[in-house]
Write a protein that holds these residues in place. Structure first.
Motif, PDB file in Angstrom:
ATOM      1  N   GLU A   1       0.825  -1.207   0.000  1.00 33.58           N
ATOM      2  CA  GLU A   1       0.000   0.000   0.000  1.00 33.58           C
ATOM      3  C   GLU A   1       0.863   1.263   0.000  1.00 33.58           C
ATOM      4  O   GLU A   1       0.619   2.187  -0.786  1.00 33.58           O
ATOM      5  N   GLU A   2       1.849   1.313   0.857  1.00 28.52           N
ATOM      6  CA  GLU A   2       2.714   2.504   0.932  1.00 28.52           C
ATOM      7  C   GLU A   2       3.458   2.707  -0.382  1.00 28.52           C
ATOM      8  O   GLU A   2       3.528   3.835  -0.896  1.00 28.52           O
ATOM      9  N   ALA A   3       3.995   1.638  -0.948  1.00 26.39           N
ATOM     10  CA  ALA A   3       4.679   1.751  -2.237  1.00 26.39           C
ATOM     11  C   ALA A   3       3.709   2.221  -3.317  1.00 26.39           C
ATOM     12  O   ALA A   3       4.050   3.067  -4.148  1.00 26.39           O
ATOM     13  N   ARG A   4       2.486   1.690  -3.305  1.00 34.13           N
ATOM     14  CA  ARG A   4       1.479   2.072  -4.299  1.00 34.13           C
ATOM     15  C   ARG A   4       1.085   3.538  -4.172  1.00 34.13           C
ATOM     16  O   ARG A   4       0.992   4.251  -5.169  1.00 34.13           O
ATOM     17  N   VAL A   5       0.881   4.014  -2.959  1.00 31.54           N
ATOM     18  CA  VAL A   5       0.527   5.421  -2.745  1.00 31.54           C
ATOM     19  C   VAL A   5       1.645   6.331  -3.239  1.00 31.54           C
ATOM     20  O   VAL A   5       1.395   7.322  -3.932  1.00 31.54           O
ATOM     21  N   GLN A   6       2.885   5.976  -2.921  1.00 32.59           N
ATOM     22  CA  GLN A   6       4.015   6.769  -3.415  1.00 32.59           C
ATOM     23  C   GLN A   6       4.077   6.736  -4.938  1.00 32.59           C
ATOM     24  O   GLN A   6       4.296   7.760  -5.590  1.00 32.59           O
ATOM     25  N   PHE A   7       3.881   5.554  -5.523  1.00 35.93           N
ATOM     26  CA  PHE A   7       3.907   5.404  -6.970  1.00 35.93           C
ATOM     27  C   PHE A   7       2.799   6.228  -7.620  1.00 35.93           C
ATOM     28  O   PHE A   7       3.037   6.964  -8.587  1.00 35.93           O
ATOM     29  N   LEU A   8       1.569   6.109  -7.113  1.00 43.89           N
ATOM     30  CA  LEU A   8       0.453   6.853  -7.702  1.00 43.89           C
ATOM     31  C   LEU A   8       0.679   8.360  -7.623  1.00 43.89           C
ATOM     32  O   LEU A   8       0.413   9.088  -8.574  1.00 43.89           O
TER      33      LEU A   8
END
Length: 137
Positions: free
Chosen positions: A38-45
């Motif tokens: 989730e944290e990686a995805r939020v940063q990516f988005l």
């Protein structure tokens, strides 16, 4: 045997393993991997210009999964690489590879999520915004 989906590395981050992330077996609890993704995805988005305020059209997750390959224990720093895969009209796949900074060539887990753009007013999917499509293609 089918070919693996084509993927493009678009984001990488590092996340610290906290003492409280471990379970009774002395390694990171499996549920915490969802938080890492989730944290990686939020940063990516955020890096591709996605808004996530729920007031209009924003990304939502419709599926997520993770395969655990080797245990990780505190202290450690996780490296999460995020790859974009199949891009559709309103969605795209994100594939993740997790390793640690002390052994970056050995995966500790692999994951995925399907990201769909949704109109929060109608609850229906909408076409990917042009800027998002350009940033992930």
């Amino acid at each position: 045997m089918s070919e693996p989906p084509k993927r493009k590395l678009l984001h990488q981050c590092q996340l610290a393993v906290r003492w409280g992330d471990m379970d009774a077996y002395g390694h990171v609890n499996n549920a915490l991997y969802m938080r890492y993704l989730e944290e990686a995805r939020v940063q990516f988005l955020a890096s591709i210009g996605a808004t996530m305020n729920g007031n209009g059209t924003d990304p939502v997750i419709i599926s997520v999964g993770c395969t655990f390959l080797r245990p990780v224990s505190y202290p450690a720093t996780i490296i999460v690489k995020s790859y974009v895969g199949e891009i559709g009209r309103s969605s795209f796949m994100v594939w993740y590879e997790l390793s640690t900074t002390d052994n970056p060539d050995q995966l500790c887990s692999e994951g995925y999520s399907k990201v769909v753009w949704m109109d929060h007013n109608t609850g229906r999917s909408v076409a990917l915004p042009d800027t998002i499509r350009e940033n992930i293609s």
